[in-house]
Design an enzyme around this catalytic site. Structure first.
Site, PDB file in Angstrom:
ATOM      1  CB  SER A  29      -0.894   0.004   1.241  1.00  0.00           C
ATOM      2  OG  SER A  29      -1.529   1.260   1.430  1.00  0.00           O
ATOM      3  CE1 TYR A  36      -3.899  -1.798   4.953  1.00  0.00           C
ATOM      4  CE2 TYR A  36      -3.072   0.407   4.485  1.00  0.00           C
ATOM      5  CZ  TYR A  36      -3.539  -0.817   4.042  1.00  0.00           C
ATOM      6  OH  TYR A  36      -3.645  -1.068   2.692  1.00  0.00           O
TER       7      TYR A  36
END
Length: 333
Positions: free
Chosen positions: A167, A180
């Site tokens: 990501s 995250y």
């Protein structure tokens, strides 16, 4: 201390030669290849599976929910794909081993692995527990490590490919995505380490770092803190046309990167812009992240997590772009 001009010229020449060599290397042909996709029952995983199927791959989909896998399997078969499903949890090594074994049993080999499965937690760091951080590391960082170890004998035998979906959060830490971001930073480092060390075995490792995508994934994200406001912010951003990317286009770019054997790819213009901004002006980006946090909900002291769909409000429930993404990519079941 300035570098000698000859050294600079030699470095540029070497870089140009490597780029030319890569551009002349034939793309990896997925026709007839066996591809394992984790998290393949919905969202980006389903989009990646469809893209591989369009290129002639034979698929094994792994996910935790049998009913969602069966829906994905039916959808792909209707498109003419050869596909089988394996119900399992990527955080369990035995389930990963079973998925690899069944890929080989069904198709006679395993040529490529797409590690897409992951979890998202959103909320202030003050409302996160240590267990939250450990759980997301298990799924987003340690699971792909274990999967590669299990798949490596097959990938080595067939000069295979490993696609690790990370990501832009693994390049720039975004407020309210603390666990995250930590897990995706680890995934990016893992991908780079695997690529350099497995190249001599003929295994190509590609790490992709997408920005926001219209997959409907916020519906299944874990939300902490001020649940409704957190979810509203996250779900709205995830579906803004100029900020988020179409999932099918993102999947196409990711599979392109895998078959070309690219090392690391930012997917989507916002991700590219943020990546280079952070590299060129890290202090400025850090200040922008700090300022953006002022517009997000404050910590509540509530460590209880809910799924996105449990934190729906009129704002999110009536968002047509969000509903369309959920319907298209199987997130609304």
């Amino acid at each position: 201390m300035q570098l000698p001009k000859r050294l600079i010229v030699a470095g540029l020449a070497a870089a140009a030669a490597l780029a030319a060599r890569r551009s002349l290397t034939p793309a990896y042909d997925l026709r007839g290849k066996s591809v394992l996709v984790t998290g393949g029952s919905r969202g980006l995983g389903l989009a990646l599976a469809e893209e591989c199927a369009r290129r002639g791959a034979r698929l094994t989909l792994m996910a935790r929910t049998q009913s969602e896998l069966e829906r994905a399997e039916q959808r792909l078969r209707e498109q003419g794909a050869e596909v089988q499903i394996v119900c399992g949890d990527v955080a369990q090594e035995a389930d990963l081993a079973r998925a690899v074994a069944q890929s080989v049993a069904a198709w006679g080999r395993l040529d490529a692995v797409i590690n897409n499965a992951g979890i998202i937690q959103t909320g202030p760091v003050q409302d996160m527990t240590e267990e939250d951080w450990r759980t997301i590391m298990e799924v987003n960082a340690f699971a792909p490590l274990r999967l590669m170890a299990l798949a490596l004998p097959q990938l080595r035998r067939h000069q295979g490919r490993f696609l690790l979906v990370a990501s832009i959060g693994g390049k720039v830490a975004v407020p309210h995505l603390g666990p995250y971001s930590m897990s995706k930073y680890a995934a990016v480092g893992l991908g780079a380490a695997l690529r350099s060390e497995l190249a001599r075995d003929g295994v190509s490792v590609t790490t992709v770092c997408p920005g926001l995508m219209q997959t409907g994934s916020p519906r299944n994200a874990l939300v902490k803190g001020d649940h409704e406001r957190e979810y509203a912010f996250f779900a709205t951003l995830d579906n803004l046309p100029l900020v988020s990317m179409d999932a099918q286009a993102a999947a196409r770019r990711m599979v392109d990167a895998m078959v070309r054997g690219e090392a690391e790819v930012m997917v989507g213009l916002p991700a590219v812009a943020l990546r280079y901004a952070a590299a060129l002006a890290p202090e400025l980006v850090a200040d922008l992240m700090r300022l953006s946090n002022n517009f997000l909900p404050a910590p509540t002291g509530d460590t209880r997590a809910v799924r996105g769909f449990e934190a729906e409000s009129d704002l999110t429930r009536n968002n047509p772009l969000k509903r369309a993404a959920e319907q298209r990519w199987g997130q609304n079941h």
